[in-house]
Design an enzyme around this catalytic site. Structure first.
Site, PDB file in Angstrom:
ATOM      1  N   HIS A  10      -2.839   2.561   8.266  1.00 42.02           N
ATOM      2  CA  HIS A  10      -3.957   1.804   7.700  1.00 42.02           C
ATOM      3  C   HIS A  10      -4.208   0.585   8.571  1.00 42.02           C
ATOM      4  O   HIS A  10      -3.267  -0.046   9.046  1.00 42.02           O
ATOM      5  CB  HIS A  10      -3.618   1.380   6.264  1.00 42.02           C
ATOM      6  N   HIS A  61      -7.536  -2.555   9.895  1.00 39.85           N
ATOM      7  CA  HIS A  61      -8.812  -3.230   9.640  1.00 39.85           C
ATOM      8  C   HIS A  61      -9.605  -3.351  10.942  1.00 39.85           C
ATOM      9  O   HIS A  61      -9.908  -4.475  11.380  1.00 39.85           O
ATOM     10  CB  HIS A  61      -8.579  -4.636   9.078  1.00 39.85           C
ATOM     11  N   GLU A  81     -17.319  12.636  22.436  1.00 37.07           N
ATOM     12  CA  GLU A  81     -16.091  13.308  21.989  1.00 37.07           C
ATOM     13  C   GLU A  81     -15.873  13.242  20.476  1.00 37.07           C
ATOM     14  O   GLU A  81     -14.963  13.894  19.965  1.00 37.07           O
ATOM     15  CB  GLU A  81     -14.870  12.755  22.724  1.00 37.07           C
ATOM     16  N   GLU A  87       0.822  -1.215   0.000  1.00 38.02           N
ATOM     17  CA  GLU A  87       0.000   0.000   0.000  1.00 38.02           C
ATOM     18  C   GLU A  87       0.857   1.266   0.000  1.00 38.02           C
ATOM     19  O   GLU A  87       0.361   2.345   0.345  1.00 38.02           O
ATOM     20  CB  GLU A  87      -0.952   0.007   1.205  1.00 38.02           C
ATOM     21  N   HIS A 137     -13.118  -2.752   3.590  1.00 35.19           N
ATOM     22  CA  HIS A 137     -11.708  -3.148   3.713  1.00 35.19           C
ATOM     23  C   HIS A 137     -11.107  -2.646   5.026  1.00 35.19           C
ATOM     24  O   HIS A 137     -10.561  -3.439   5.794  1.00 35.19           O
ATOM     25  CB  HIS A 137     -10.912  -2.627   2.500  1.00 35.19           C
TER      26      HIS A 137
HETATM   27  O1  2HA Z   1      -0.892  -4.941   3.953  1.00 34.52           O
HETATM   28  O2  2HA Z   1      -3.820  -4.254   4.826  1.00 34.52           O
HETATM   29  O3  2HA Z   1      -4.475  -3.381   2.430  1.00 34.52           O
HETATM   30  C1  2HA Z   1      -2.088  -5.610   4.085  1.00 34.52           C
HETATM   31  C2  2HA Z   1      -3.222  -4.713   3.890  1.00 34.52           C
HETATM   32  C3  2HA Z   1      -3.565  -4.394   2.507  1.00 34.52           C
HETATM   33 ZN    ZN Z   2      -5.737  -3.440   4.317  1.00 33.96          ZN
END
Ligand code: 2HA
Ligand code: ZN
Length: 275
Positions: free
Chosen positions: A139, A141, A169, A116, A210
């Site tokens: 990033h 999940h 908040e 990414e 995602h």
């Molecule tokens: O690197 O989260 O979006 C693994 C991820 C891809």
């Molecule tokens: Zn990801």
């Protein structure tokens, strides 16, 4: 030369990835972090003239030439960063050609930066234009944020509004709201470009079904943004199927935003925008 494993920026990467893993946000190789470093600080730990190898990035990042980042590795698990930072992390500098990364440290097993990287570096470019002090792009999940993606409309105004209602908040922590992208193919320059476009306006961007991106001046800011969204999404998912008896009203959100003097998205509130 000081010991790089004791460098505050390496410790922050180790602590943050460990936290995110334990929160259940980054299963397997899920998630990635990039952190813009200060060259003078890096030079206390590394010979910055010594390039281990060069890795093409596949895109042009003109405004980042000469800039140094510490970045999580592709295919690497957040779970393992703390035990072996030199394999799971790398320090790269963007070469004068703007499209090659020079490896200064890490990726010890011959690895490379996260798939990414386009979304990360393009987001850094976008955020630096808005906030010259921006340093971190993250990033992840997070579970409830992701769950919410399946049952809530993926609309920026509605998504932000719902989260602002879930914790007092929220409007203070992310008054600028949340950008939302539809499901897109990850690891590509096009999702990178789309993310960066949203980052001109938002510090938080949801990748539909995602995960989420957060950006900030510090690791704490980027982490805190995602953490607050995730908490609000958890409250939403724990209550979405139950009758709603009480809610935080728009007038209350406005009074919070005024008290804390934050510049909030008025167009995300119905009281200013009856569309
Ligand atoms: O690197 O989260 O979006 C693994 C991820 C891809
Ligand atoms: Zn990801």
């Amino acid at each position: 030369m000081k010991d790089i494993l004791k460098a505050p920026f390496v410790r922050e990467m180790m602590d943050t990835t460990a936290n995110m893993y334990r929160l259940g946000w980054d299963e397997r190789n899920g998630g990635n972090i990039s952190y813009l470093l200060d060259e003078k600080e890096v030079a206390e730990y590394l010979d910055v003239n010594k390039v281990i190898r060069e890795i093409p990035t596949g895109f042009v990042a003109k405004s980042l030439v000469g800039k140094i980042f510490i970045v999580t590795g592709t295919g690497k698990y957040f779970k393992n960063v703390e035990k072996d930072p030199e394999t799971n992390l790398g320090i790269i500098r963007i070469k004068e050609d703007a499209t090659t990364a020079q490896l200064l440290w890490g990726y010890k097993d011959g690895g490379r930066f996260t798939s990414e990287l386009p979304a990360h570096l393009m987001s850094h470019m976008a955020r630096l234009k808005v906030d010259p002090e921006n340093r971190v792009v993250m990033h992840s999940h997070p579970t409830y944020t992701l769950a919410m993606n399946y049952v809530h409309e993926l609309d920026e105004k509605k998504f932000t509004h719902t989260l602002w209602e879930m914790c007092t908040e929220c409007i203070v922590v992310f008054p600028d709201g949340i950008g939302v992208l539809p499901w897109m193919l990850c690891g590509t320059n096009s999702i990178g470009e789309a993310t960066a476009k949203k980052m001109e306006e938002f510090r938080l961007v949801v990748w539909g079904m995602h995960g989420i991106y957060g950006a900030g001046k510090t690791m704490d800011e980027a982490f805190g943004l995602i953490e607050t969204v995730e908490k609000a999404a958890q409250i939403y998912m724990l209550t979405a199927h139950l009758p709603r008896v009480n809610t935080i009203k728009e007038e209350e959100m406005v009074s919070l935003a005024e008290l804390f003097k934050v510049n909030y998205r008025k167009d995300f509130l119905d009281m200013f925008n009856n569309k």
